[in-house]
Write an enzyme that holds these catalytic residues in place. Sequence first.
Site, short mmCIF file in Angstrom:
data_model
loop_
_atom_site.label_atom_id
_atom_site.label_comp_id
_atom_site.label_asym_id
_atom_site.label_seq_id
_atom_site.Cartn_x
_atom_site.Cartn_y
_atom_site.Cartn_z
N LYS A 14 0.82 -1.22 0.00
CA LYS A 14 0.00 0.00 0.00
C LYS A 14 0.85 1.27 0.00
O LYS A 14 0.46 2.28 -0.59
CB LYS A 14 -0.98 0.00 1.17
CG LYS A 14 -0.38 -0.06 2.55
CD LYS A 14 -1.49 -0.12 3.61
CE LYS A 14 -0.92 -0.10 5.02
NZ LYS A 14 -0.10 -1.30 5.31
N ARG A 89 -6.47 2.07 12.27
CA ARG A 89 -6.11 0.67 12.44
C ARG A 89 -7.22 -0.15 13.10
O ARG A 89 -7.11 -1.37 13.18
CB ARG A 89 -4.82 0.55 13.28
CG ARG A 89 -3.60 1.15 12.61
CD ARG A 89 -2.38 1.00 13.48
NE ARG A 89 -1.20 1.62 12.90
CZ ARG A 89 -0.38 1.02 12.02
NH1 ARG A 89 -0.62 -0.22 11.64
NH2 ARG A 89 0.68 1.65 11.54
N ARG A 128 12.18 -6.60 1.93
CA ARG A 128 12.00 -5.15 1.80
C ARG A 128 13.22 -4.39 2.31
O ARG A 128 13.80 -4.71 3.33
CB ARG A 128 10.75 -4.71 2.58
CG ARG A 128 10.43 -3.24 2.44
CD ARG A 128 9.04 -2.91 2.89
NE ARG A 128 8.80 -3.18 4.31
CZ ARG A 128 7.63 -2.97 4.91
NH1 ARG A 128 6.59 -2.52 4.21
NH2 ARG A 128 7.48 -3.26 6.20
N ARG A 159 14.26 -2.77 7.90
CA ARG A 159 13.63 -2.36 9.14
C ARG A 159 13.62 -3.53 10.14
O ARG A 159 13.48 -4.70 9.74
CB ARG A 159 12.18 -1.91 8.87
CG ARG A 159 12.09 -0.56 8.22
CD ARG A 159 10.72 -0.26 7.64
NE ARG A 159 9.61 -0.66 8.49
CZ ARG A 159 8.33 -0.37 8.23
NH1 ARG A 159 8.01 0.33 7.15
NH2 ARG A 159 7.37 -0.79 9.04
N ARG A 170 3.34 -9.80 13.50
CA ARG A 170 2.72 -8.60 12.94
C ARG A 170 1.46 -8.95 12.15
O ARG A 170 0.43 -8.26 12.25
CB ARG A 170 3.71 -7.87 12.03
CG ARG A 170 4.87 -7.21 12.75
CD ARG A 170 5.82 -6.55 11.77
NE ARG A 170 5.16 -5.48 11.03
CZ ARG A 170 5.66 -4.93 9.92
NH1 ARG A 170 6.80 -5.39 9.41
NH2 ARG A 170 5.03 -3.96 9.32
#
Length: 339
Positions: A14, A89, A128, A159, A170
């Site tokens: 996204k 969220r 990523r 990250r 997550r």
Amino acid sequence: MMRIVLLGAPGSGKGTQAQRLQAKFGVPQVSSGDLLRDAVARKTDLGVKARAAMEAGQLVSDEIVLGLIRERLAQPDAKNGFILDGFPRNSEQAATLSKLLTDIGQPLETVLLMDVKPASLIKRLAGRRVCKSCGKVFNIASLPTGGACDNCGGELYQRPDDKEAVIAKRLEVYQSQTKPLIEHYKNLGLLKVIKGEGEFEQITARMEAAIAPPKQKPADKPIKAKPPKKVATMKETVLPPEPIEEPATPAAEAVPVVKKVAKKKKAAPKKKVVAKSKAAPVKAAKKAAKKAAKKAVKKKAAKKAVKKAVKKAGKKAVKKLAKKSAKKAPAKKKAAKKK
């Protein structure tokens, strides 16, 4: 105008798609995470409060996040819309966000949900890489030459929450928190699901199609009135008059009956034969009776005249014959004497 919220699990893409939409439509991508980092770095009032919460190991309150969003949407580049990424969220945050957007006159138009399979999410997150300077996102399968950001030349890094050990946790948290949020926007009629797998260009095209305004149907052309079909007409037929209680006369014996033939035409419905009013035949009968009476009188007078003429003619013939005989009588006497 484009006022949308992007929903999707970590690694759904996204953030990348938000940047593509921003470049094409000229509306800002508003990421709650980026807003917090920027506010902390600039040491704004909200940034100071957010830093204090993070240093205390607490979550940043919704009030702080909403305050940062309000400040960002008040900037000139957001007057034509925005792309919200990372907030809300949960359903509670969605309700408070809706109130905020209504207050500032920029209500939400669409919510796009990036739908990606869990296996693809894990692969994406583990590979990523993010630029430390500008925040541009890359994947190890498509890193720029030299391993540096092709946008600003900054260093790329992984990250901490993209470590494989953290990814599963997550995704579990996302499923538990975001599922009610998806139902919330679905019930409001704002949710549109986008298939988030495939080439970047394909995914972007799907998103653009989802946010495009519906095509207006061409105005209906005025319907021309069709001329009425020609129906075969049937001329009126005069029926014989009903019997009239009057003295019988020779003239009343025959009342003319006029029949008119209908025009022949294929598939023409037949009309019911309608008789004229009773008054018309009665008048016709009386008129015919008078006419016949006059004829009868004339006929009777004619017979008398003939008899009289015959009688008169007979008398003349007798006189003529007598005269003729009288003339012949002296001649016969003279003949007799000579003998």
